[in-house]
Design an enzyme around this catalytic site. Structure first.
Site, PDB file in Angstrom:
ATOM      1  N   HIS A   1       1.038  -1.222  -0.014  1.00 39.81           N
ATOM      2  CA  HIS A   1       0.013  -0.012   0.161  1.00 39.81           C
ATOM      3  C   HIS A   1       0.801   1.328   0.016  1.00 39.81           C
ATOM      4  O   HIS A   1       1.824   1.220   0.646  1.00 39.81           O
ATOM      5  CB  HIS A   1      -0.688  -0.036   1.299  1.00 39.81           C
ATOM      6  CG  HIS A   1      -2.153   0.853   0.952  1.00 39.81           C
ATOM      7  ND1 HIS A   1      -1.995   2.286   1.278  1.00 39.81           N
ATOM      8  CD2 HIS A   1      -3.346   0.630   0.947  1.00 39.81           C
ATOM      9  CE1 HIS A   1      -3.142   2.712   1.154  1.00 39.81           C
ATOM     10  NE2 HIS A   1      -4.105   1.843   0.826  1.00 39.81           N
TER      11      HIS A   1
ATOM     12  N   ASP B   1      -7.867  -5.300  -0.142  1.00 40.66           N
ATOM     13  CA  ASP B   1      -8.469  -6.469  -1.105  1.00 40.66           C
ATOM     14  C   ASP B   1      -8.132  -7.795  -0.759  1.00 40.66           C
ATOM     15  O   ASP B   1      -8.577  -8.681  -1.481  1.00 40.66           O
ATOM     16  CB  ASP B   1      -8.037  -5.922  -2.430  1.00 40.66           C
ATOM     17  CG  ASP B   1      -8.458  -4.453  -2.717  1.00 40.66           C
ATOM     18  OD1 ASP B   1      -7.599  -3.545  -2.929  1.00 40.66           O
ATOM     19  OD2 ASP B   1      -9.794  -4.368  -2.603  1.00 40.66           O
TER      20      ASP B   1
HETATM   21  C1  SDX Z   1      -6.240  -0.132  -2.957  1.00 42.39           C
HETATM   22  O1  SDX Z   1      -4.812   4.288  -2.141  1.00 42.39           O
HETATM   23  C2  SDX Z   1      -5.455   3.615  -1.409  1.00 42.39           C
HETATM   24  O2  SDX Z   1      -5.912   4.174  -0.297  1.00 42.39           O
HETATM   25  C3  SDX Z   1      -6.068   2.679  -2.299  1.00 42.39           C
HETATM   26  C4  SDX Z   1      -7.295   1.734  -1.402  1.00 42.39           C
HETATM   27  C5  SDX Z   1      -8.250   2.372  -1.101  1.00 42.39           C
HETATM   28  O3  SDX Z   1      -9.021   2.042  -0.145  1.00 42.39           O
HETATM   29  O4  SDX Z   1      -8.897   3.372  -1.959  1.00 42.39           O
HETATM   30  O5  SDX Z   1      -6.378   1.373  -0.086  1.00 42.39           O
HETATM   31  C6  SDX Z   1      -7.583   0.486  -1.929  1.00 42.39           C
HETATM   32  O6  SDX Z   1      -6.386   0.290  -4.010  1.00 42.39           O
HETATM   33  C7  SDX Z   1      -5.511  -1.156  -2.144  1.00 42.39           C
HETATM   34  C8  SDX Z   1      -4.267  -1.586  -3.016  1.00 42.39           C
HETATM   35  C9  SDX Z   1      -4.629  -2.536  -4.078  1.00 42.39           C
HETATM   36  N1  SDX Z   1      -3.713  -2.981  -5.056  1.00 42.39           N
HETATM   37  C10 SDX Z   1      -3.036  -4.186  -4.663  1.00 42.39           C
HETATM   38  O7  SDX Z   1      -3.174  -5.257  -3.787  1.00 42.39           O
HETATM   39  C11 SDX Z   1      -2.235  -4.100  -5.975  1.00 42.39           C
HETATM   40  C12 SDX Z   1      -0.790  -4.841  -5.386  1.00 42.39           C
HETATM   41  N2  SDX Z   1      -0.140  -3.927  -4.520  1.00 42.39           N
HETATM   42  C13 SDX Z   1       0.935  -3.150  -5.442  1.00 42.39           C
HETATM   43  O8  SDX Z   1       0.629  -2.979  -6.848  1.00 42.39           O
HETATM   44  C14 SDX Z   1       1.320  -1.922  -4.547  1.00 42.39           C
HETATM   45  O9  SDX Z   1       1.653  -2.172  -3.554  1.00 42.39           O
HETATM   46  C15 SDX Z   1       0.214  -0.635  -4.697  1.00 42.39           C
HETATM   47  C16 SDX Z   1       0.064  -0.131  -6.049  1.00 42.39           C
HETATM   48  C17 SDX Z   1      -0.885  -0.970  -3.682  1.00 42.39           C
HETATM   49  C18 SDX Z   1       1.381   0.532  -4.109  1.00 42.39           C
HETATM   50  O10 SDX Z   1       2.356   0.771  -5.058  1.00 42.39           O
HETATM   51  P1  SDX Z   1       3.705   1.973  -4.796  1.00 42.39           P
HETATM   52  O11 SDX Z   1       3.165   2.525  -3.334  1.00 42.39           O
HETATM   53  O12 SDX Z   1       3.764   2.745  -5.961  1.00 42.39           O
HETATM   54  O13 SDX Z   1       4.535   0.856  -4.259  1.00 42.39           O
HETATM   55  P2  SDX Z   1       5.740   0.475  -5.280  1.00 42.39           P
HETATM   56  O14 SDX Z   1       5.229  -0.199  -6.510  1.00 42.39           O
HETATM   57  O15 SDX Z   1       6.858   1.687  -5.398  1.00 42.39           O
HETATM   58  O16 SDX Z   1       6.388  -0.666  -4.302  1.00 42.39           O
HETATM   59  C19 SDX Z   1       7.672  -0.717  -3.701  1.00 42.39           C
HETATM   60  C20 SDX Z   1       8.375  -1.693  -3.466  1.00 42.39           C
HETATM   61  C21 SDX Z   1       8.847  -2.119  -5.123  1.00 42.39           C
HETATM   62  O17 SDX Z   1       9.619  -3.260  -5.117  1.00 42.39           O
HETATM   63  P3  SDX Z   1      11.453  -2.496  -5.248  1.00 42.39           P
HETATM   64  O18 SDX Z   1      11.228  -1.687  -6.429  1.00 42.39           O
HETATM   65  O19 SDX Z   1      11.736  -1.374  -4.075  1.00 42.39           O
HETATM   66  O20 SDX Z   1      12.382  -3.576  -5.309  1.00 42.39           O
HETATM   67  O21 SDX Z   1       7.521  -2.999  -3.170  1.00 42.39           O
HETATM   68  C22 SDX Z   1       7.377  -4.012  -4.321  1.00 42.39           C
HETATM   69  C23 SDX Z   1       7.475  -3.161  -5.711  1.00 42.39           C
HETATM   70  O22 SDX Z   1       7.871  -4.009  -6.475  1.00 42.39           O
HETATM   71  N3  SDX Z   1       5.885  -4.209  -4.155  1.00 42.39           N
HETATM   72  C24 SDX Z   1       5.412  -5.448  -4.250  1.00 42.39           C
HETATM   73  C25 SDX Z   1       3.908  -5.230  -4.278  1.00 42.39           C
HETATM   74  N4  SDX Z   1       3.787  -3.999  -3.751  1.00 42.39           N
HETATM   75  C26 SDX Z   1       4.961  -3.317  -3.764  1.00 42.39           C
HETATM   76  N5  SDX Z   1       6.162  -6.531  -4.564  1.00 42.39           N
HETATM   77  C27 SDX Z   1       5.380  -7.665  -4.859  1.00 42.39           C
HETATM   78  N6  SDX Z   1       4.013  -7.610  -4.495  1.00 42.39           N
HETATM   79  C28 SDX Z   1       3.330  -6.416  -4.361  1.00 42.39           C
HETATM   80  N7  SDX Z   1       1.950  -6.590  -4.138  1.00 42.39           N
END
Ligand code: SDX
Length: 429
Positions: A306, A363
């Site tokens: 998140h 989720d």
């Molecule tokens: C919702 O914003 C809100 O409030 C949203 C929400 C709401 O109520 O409105 O809470 C609802 O949208 C919840 C999120 C649902 N999405 C998912 O579950 C999809 C999976 N999650 C990711 O795509 C991600 O965690 C996000 C999109 C939720 C957040 O993305 P960020 O903040 O841009 O984080 P990032 O992509 O920069 O990640 C930081 C690191 C990265 O690795 P490095 O580059 O540092 O090596 O963490 C890794 C990412 O690759 N990472 C994950 C991951 N989430 C982040 N690796 C594997 N699996 C994941 N789910």
């Protein structure tokens, strides 16, 4: 002298005011930055940018705190129906019995769609994407009641809010019925909001669906947990559209579209698809996690991570508990819950996730609840949209009511060609 931030640029020093919060992040006011320094800021994904000041919802991501208008989400989930939570988010207070009854009456008056609108469903066919239908139909509502586009006072806004909340629920059920080729069920006037939704989803002309009390309680809580969440992607979209003085319906229809993406509201579908893949293909959860950690795989652990929570999403904790309660009360089991629990157990012990502070988000467990209720997978994000509607309305209202509101128009850092001139096609390569 109030606190300021000092900035040194090209040998000059600037002092930037601080914007105080009542709790949580304070902000450095950069509204004069470009005029004073010729510079703008850059913050890809807005991870460090406060787009507005708001009184609706507060999140402390480090501590896993979520409050609607100051009330902890745990107390709301335990004590409030979805409608009471929606009233709190939109109007800023816990409703009295009279206020609750008045709002419920408005919801009841607006439960049925305008008759001509039902014809729209004939055109969608069984493959119509429920989120596309929802967004289109929300915008279409203004064609049948143009007055909701130009609320003149608070009671007009309350009417439009009730009309939108009530209609979005009826549209969702109608689009489901149309997609399975069953007659669209009209709403009943002796049912509460959630029970009416379940009736319109699962009753047939010859068979009345009567929800188990546990199902209505679980769905009320599911929707209340989704009611608002600060400036997430879809809510920021609603405010962006609202800032052009577009009407509530157009702004919320844009929010529905933004929610659709798998990184946002579409994640609840992607989580179940991921759990099904692991379960049906007999994948070892540990091996699946290796795939997730291998960047080349392009796989994410959906439902984890998140932008704001660097601790457990409090909603995930509540929904996880609700999964056990509901499955036990309905005397059903879901193998996907076992897969989810195993993935969480592995992730919480794995440095990749621990170092990146990746925890279950709203989720990760929500789909288990929807499956137990019998909501089809392609309606999961629609359920999120129904739940989030009060938050979108509240944010639209906050922009609409702000006399100092300005159109949102971010700047950019241009990295394209500087200047070049047109040449005839014969001279191009
Ligand atoms: C919702 O914003 C809100 O409030 C949203 C929400 C709401 O109520 O409105 O809470 C609802 O949208 C919840 C999120 C649902 N999405 C998912 O579950 C999809 C999976 N999650 C990711 O795509 C991600 O965690 C996000 C999109 C939720 C957040 O993305 P960020 O903040 O841009 O984080 P990032 O992509 O920069 O990640 C930081 C690191 C990265 O690795 P490095 O580059 O540092 O090596 O963490 C890794 C990412 O690759 N990472 C994950 C991951 N989430 C982040 N690796 C594997 N699996 C994941 N789910």
């Amino acid at each position: 002298m109030s606190e300021t931030a000092k900035l040194t640029l090209d040998g000059k020093e600037y002092e930037l005011p601080i914007i105080e919060s009542s709790v949580g992040d304070k902000g450095i006011d950069i509204s004069g930055l470009r005029a004073e320094t010729g510079y703008i800021t850059a913050d890809s994904g807005y991870g460090n940018t406060g787009s507005c000041q708001s009184k609706i919802t507060f999140i402390d991501g480090e501590k896993g705190i979520l409050r609607y208008r100051g009330y902890p989400i745990e107390e709301i989930a335990k004590n409030s129906s979805f409608i009471e939570a929606a009233y709190l988010v939109i109007f800023g207070k816990l409703c009295t019995q009279e206020e609750r009854d008045d709002f419920a009456k408005l919801l009841e008056q607006n439960a049925a769609l305008p008759q001509p609108m039902l014809k729209h469903f004939d055109g969608y066919g069984s493959d119509g994407q429920p989120m596309a239908i929802l967004s289109a139909m929300v915008n279409s509502l203004t064609a049948y009641d143009p007055s909701v586009m130009h609320p003149k006072d608070e009671s007009d806004v309350t009417y439009a809010a009730a009309n939108l909340m009530s209609s979005v629920r009826t549209i969702a059920a109608a689009s489901y019925k149309a997609s399975i080729g069953e007659p669209i069920m009209p709403p009943r006037y002796d049912m509460k909001y959630v029970e009416n939704f379940l009736h319109m989803m699962f009753s047939k002309p010859y068979h009345e669906y009567v929800p188990e009390p546990e199902v209505a309680v679980a769905l009320n809580m599911f929707l209340a947990l989704h009611a608002d969440h600060e400036q997430n992607c879809s809510t920021s979209t609603v405010r962006m559209v609202a800032s052009s003085q577009a009407n509530m319906y157009a702004s919320c229809a844009a929010g529905i579209t933004a929610l659709w993406g798998p990184l946002h509201g579409g994640a609840n579908v992607a989580v179940v698809q991921m759990l099904q893949e692991i379960q049906e293909e007999g994948l070892d959860p540990e091996k699946f996690m290796d795939l997730v950690k291998d960047k080349k795989s392009g796989r994410k652990l959906m439902g984890f991570g998140h932008r704001v929570y660097k601790n457990f999403d409090p909603r995930a904790k509540i929904l996880k508990g609700a999964c056990f309660d509901m499955l036990e009360k309905l005397n059903v089991s879901d193998p996907l819950l076992d897969v989810a629990l195993k993935l969480e157990e592995v992730a919480l012990k794995d440095d990749y996730f621990v170092e990146r502070k990746l925890y279950p988000n709203v989720d990760f467990y929500s789909g288990i609840i929807l499956r137990a209720i019998g909501i089809p997978l392609d309606m999961f994000t629609v359920m999120f949209a129904i739940g989030r509607m009060p938050g979108w309305i509240a944010n639209w209202k906050e922009v609409h009511d702000d006399p100092k509101a300005r159109i949102y128009r971010p700047r950019q850092i241009y990295t394209g060609e500087v200047e070049r001139h047109w040449v005839p096609r014969s001279e191009r390569s």
